[in-house]
Write a protein that holds these residues in place. Structure first.
Motif, PDB file in Angstrom:
ATOM      1  N   ILE A  18       0.885  -1.176   0.000  1.00  0.00           N
ATOM      2  CA  ILE A  18       0.000   0.000   0.000  1.00  0.00           C
ATOM      3  C   ILE A  18       0.912   1.211   0.000  1.00  0.00           C
ATOM      4  CG2 ILE A  18      -0.338  -0.210   2.510  1.00  0.00           C
ATOM      5  CD1 ILE A  18      -3.095   1.232   2.064  1.00  0.00           C
TER       6      ILE A  18
ATOM      7  N   VAL B 219       1.354   5.536  -1.051  1.00  0.00           N
ATOM      8  CA  VAL B 219       0.843   6.836  -1.497  1.00  0.00           C
ATOM      9  C   VAL B 219       2.026   7.617  -2.042  1.00  0.00           C
ATOM     10  CG1 VAL B 219      -0.223   9.002  -0.741  1.00  0.00           C
ATOM     11  CG2 VAL B 219      -1.070   6.830   0.159  1.00  0.00           C
TER      12      VAL B 219
ATOM     13  N   GLY C 131       0.289  12.120   3.855  1.00  0.00           N
ATOM     14  CA  GLY C 131      -0.098  12.951   4.999  1.00  0.00           C
ATOM     15  C   GLY C 131      -1.389  13.716   4.796  1.00  0.00           C
ATOM     16  N   GLN C 132      -2.201  13.298   3.810  1.00  0.00           N
ATOM     17  CA  GLN C 132      -3.465  14.000   3.531  1.00  0.00           C
ATOM     18  C   GLN C 132      -4.676  13.082   3.688  1.00  0.00           C
ATOM     19  OE1 GLN C 132      -3.231  16.147  -0.271  1.00  0.00           O
ATOM     20  NE2 GLN C 132      -1.013  16.071  -0.117  1.00  0.00           N
ATOM     21  N   GLY C 133      -4.475  11.951   4.318  1.00  0.00           N
ATOM     22  CA  GLY C 133      -5.610  11.058   4.566  1.00  0.00           C
ATOM     23  C   GLY C 133      -5.861  10.027   3.470  1.00  0.00           C
TER      24      GLY C 133
ATOM     25  N   GLY D  82      -3.863   7.443   2.453  1.00  0.00           N
ATOM     26  CA  GLY D  82      -3.529   6.087   2.892  1.00  0.00           C
ATOM     27  C   GLY D  82      -4.649   5.517   3.747  1.00  0.00           C
ATOM     28  N   ARG D  83      -5.185   6.338   4.640  1.00  0.00           N
ATOM     29  CA  ARG D  83      -6.291   5.886   5.503  1.00  0.00           C
ATOM     30  C   ARG D  83      -7.511   5.514   4.652  1.00  0.00           C
ATOM     31  NH1 ARG D  83      -7.326   6.023  10.566  1.00  0.00           N
ATOM     32  NH2 ARG D  83      -5.560   7.347  11.101  1.00  0.00           N
TER      33      ARG D  83
ATOM     34  N   ASN E  63       9.316   1.635   9.962  1.00  0.00           N
ATOM     35  CA  ASN E  63       8.344   2.364   9.132  1.00  0.00           C
ATOM     36  C   ASN E  63       7.224   2.956   9.999  1.00  0.00           C
ATOM     37  OD1 ASN E  63       6.614   3.326   7.199  1.00  0.00           O
ATOM     38  ND2 ASN E  63       6.738   1.520   5.870  1.00  0.00           N
TER      39      ASN E  63
ATOM     40  N   TYR F  32      -1.487   1.281  10.486  1.00  0.00           N
ATOM     41  CA  TYR F  32      -2.018  -0.053  10.807  1.00  0.00           C
ATOM     42  C   TYR F  32      -2.525  -0.106  12.249  1.00  0.00           C
ATOM     43  CZ  TYR F  32       0.573  -1.227   6.536  1.00  0.00           C
ATOM     44  OH  TYR F  32       1.056  -1.247   5.256  1.00  0.00           O
TER      45      TYR F  32
HETATM   46  C1  LIG Z   1       2.084   4.455   4.943  1.00  0.00           C
HETATM   47  C2  LIG Z   1       1.391   5.362   3.931  1.00  0.00           C
HETATM   48  C3  LIG Z   1       0.649   4.493   2.901  1.00  0.00           C
HETATM   49  C4  LIG Z   1       0.355   6.234   4.691  1.00  0.00           C
HETATM   50  O1  LIG Z   1      -0.350   7.008   3.725  1.00  0.00           O
HETATM   51  P1  LIG Z   1      -0.686   8.550   3.979  1.00  0.00           P
HETATM   52  O2  LIG Z   1      -1.669   8.975   2.958  1.00  0.00           O
HETATM   53  O3  LIG Z   1       0.580   9.310   4.077  1.00  0.00           O
HETATM   54  O4  LIG Z   1      -1.355   8.477   5.430  1.00  0.00           O
HETATM   55  P2  LIG Z   1      -2.603   9.306   5.986  1.00  0.00           P
HETATM   56  O5  LIG Z   1      -2.413  10.749   5.723  1.00  0.00           O
HETATM   57  O6  LIG Z   1      -3.861   8.679   5.488  1.00  0.00           O
HETATM   58  O7  LIG Z   1      -2.466   9.048   7.547  1.00  0.00           O
HETATM   59  C5  LIG Z   1      -3.096   7.922   8.137  1.00  0.00           C
HETATM   60  C6  LIG Z   1      -2.408   7.564   9.424  1.00  0.00           C
HETATM   61  O8  LIG Z   1      -1.098   7.044   9.163  1.00  0.00           O
HETATM   62  C7  LIG Z   1      -0.229   7.409  10.229  1.00  0.00           C
HETATM   63  N1  LIG Z   1       0.815   8.286   9.708  1.00  0.00           N
HETATM   64  C8  LIG Z   1       0.857   8.879   8.487  1.00  0.00           C
HETATM   65  N2  LIG Z   1       2.009   9.564   8.351  1.00  0.00           N
HETATM   66  C9  LIG Z   1       2.694   9.383   9.505  1.00  0.00           C
HETATM   67  C10 LIG Z   1       3.956   9.803   9.969  1.00  0.00           C
HETATM   68  N3  LIG Z   1       4.764  10.572   9.213  1.00  0.00           N
HETATM   69  N4  LIG Z   1       4.363   9.403  11.199  1.00  0.00           N
HETATM   70  C11 LIG Z   1       3.585   8.605  11.967  1.00  0.00           C
HETATM   71  N5  LIG Z   1       2.365   8.159  11.561  1.00  0.00           N
HETATM   72  C12 LIG Z   1       1.937   8.559  10.370  1.00  0.00           C
HETATM   73  C13 LIG Z   1      -1.083   8.125  11.255  1.00  0.00           C
HETATM   74  O9  LIG Z   1      -1.616   7.154  12.128  1.00  0.00           O
HETATM   75  C14 LIG Z   1      -2.174   8.693  10.372  1.00  0.00           C
HETATM   76  O10 LIG Z   1      -3.348   8.957  11.076  1.00  0.00           O
HETATM   77  P3  LIG Z   1      -3.624  10.449  11.649  1.00  0.00           P
HETATM   78  O11 LIG Z   1      -3.506  11.380  10.488  1.00  0.00           O
HETATM   79  O12 LIG Z   1      -4.997  10.344  12.186  1.00  0.00           O
HETATM   80  O13 LIG Z   1      -2.573  10.687  12.672  1.00  0.00           O
HETATM   81  C15 LIG Z   1       2.399   6.322   3.241  1.00  0.00           C
HETATM   82  O14 LIG Z   1       3.139   6.985   4.226  1.00  0.00           O
HETATM   83  C16 LIG Z   1       3.348   5.633   2.298  1.00  0.00           C
HETATM   84  O15 LIG Z   1       3.050   5.452   1.115  1.00  0.00           O
HETATM   85  N6  LIG Z   1       4.532   5.250   2.800  1.00  0.00           N
HETATM   86  C17 LIG Z   1       5.554   4.607   1.959  1.00  0.00           C
HETATM   87  C18 LIG Z   1       5.108   3.247   1.486  1.00  0.00           C
HETATM   88  C19 LIG Z   1       4.987   2.287   2.632  1.00  0.00           C
HETATM   89  O16 LIG Z   1       5.836   2.253   3.521  1.00  0.00           O
HETATM   90  N7  LIG Z   1       3.906   1.491   2.597  1.00  0.00           N
HETATM   91  C20 LIG Z   1       3.643   0.502   3.618  1.00  0.00           C
HETATM   92  C21 LIG Z   1       4.393  -0.745   3.343  1.00  0.00           C
HETATM   93  S1  LIG Z   1       4.165  -1.936   4.655  1.00  0.00           S
END
Ligand SMILES: CC(C)(COP(=O)(O)OP(=O)(O)OC[C@H]1O[C@@H](n2cnc3c(N)ncnc32)[C@H](O)[C@@H]1OP(=O)(O)O)[C@@H](O)C(=O)NCCC(=O)NCCS
Length: 150
Positions: A71, A73, A79-81, A83-84, A110, A117
């Motif tokens: 998964i 983004v 950081g814009q919701g 991934g959630r 990570n 998660y």
């Molecule tokens: C993990 C990932 C998919 C999250 O997507 P995102 O769109 O950035 O996340 P969201 O904005 O929807 O945030 C959802 C939640 O993730 C967590 N989160 C997101 N960024 C974070 C950060 N920098 N530090 C800690 N927690 C974080 C928080 O719990 C957050 O909830 P909150 O906003 O209520 O605090 C994204 O960071 C990503 O693509 N990372 C690289 C790829 C990866 O590592 N994938 C997972 C492989 S196992």
């Protein structure tokens, strides 16, 4: 931002591959995505801004279990919701396909993914030593009771 959340089409694969290459330290090959796309056991979901793909998830389903191997983004949309929302959509599609338990692995370091998660109620069920390369790192294995989620 009003994004569309939908199933990937073959036309999305190039952008999905580019996001994977730019974000993941050990990215999947195009062949892996093509295999996932053509497999009867997988679903690939995307978040799209018109024709621009912002993120995606890959889920392999062998009901009542499923594995979430990827998964991601795109950096500029993190950081814009998104991934959630993608994970919510993925879990709801899994439940629609009679999945009761979802498994995944995540790098120990990570924090963003682990935060995501944790917030969905994924539980740690073990570790896999030296599971990842580039850099070598342990994986945390997690499971989610999908029925009790969402
Ligand atoms: C993990 C990932 C998919 C999250 O997507 P995102 O769109 O950035 O996340 P969201 O904005 O929807 O945030 C959802 C939640 O993730 C967590 N989160 C997101 N960024 C974070 C950060 N920098 N530090 C800690 N927690 C974080 C928080 O719990 C957050 O909830 P909150 O906003 O209520 O605090 C994204 O960071 C990503 O693509 N990372 C690289 C790829 C990866 O590592 N994938 C997972 C492989 S196992």
């Amino acid at each position: 931002m009003a994004l569309e959340y939908r199933f990937a089409t073959e036309a999305d694969l190039e952008q999905i591959f580019e996001i994977e290459q730019s974000v993941m330290p050990c990215p999947w090959s195009m062949k892996s995505f093509q295999e996932a796309f053509s497999s009867d056991y997988s679903i690939i979901l995307v978040a799209a801004d018109d024709y621009r793909i912002c993120g995606f998830s890959v889920l392999y389903i062998t009901a009542p279990e499923a594995e979430l191997p990827d998964i991601v983004v795109s950096k500029e949309y993190q950081g814009q919701g998104i991934g959630r929302a993608l994970l919510e959509y993925t879990i709801s599609e899994a439940k629609a396909k009679k999945v009761e338990t979802i498994f995944l692995e995540v790098r120990v370091s990570n924090a963003p993914a682990r935060g995501l998660y944790d917030s969905f109620g994924f539980e740690e069920i073990g570790t896999r030593k030296y599971f990842y390369s580039n850099p070598v790192e342990d994986a945390i294995c997690m499971r989610l009771d999908a029925i009790e989620t969402l």
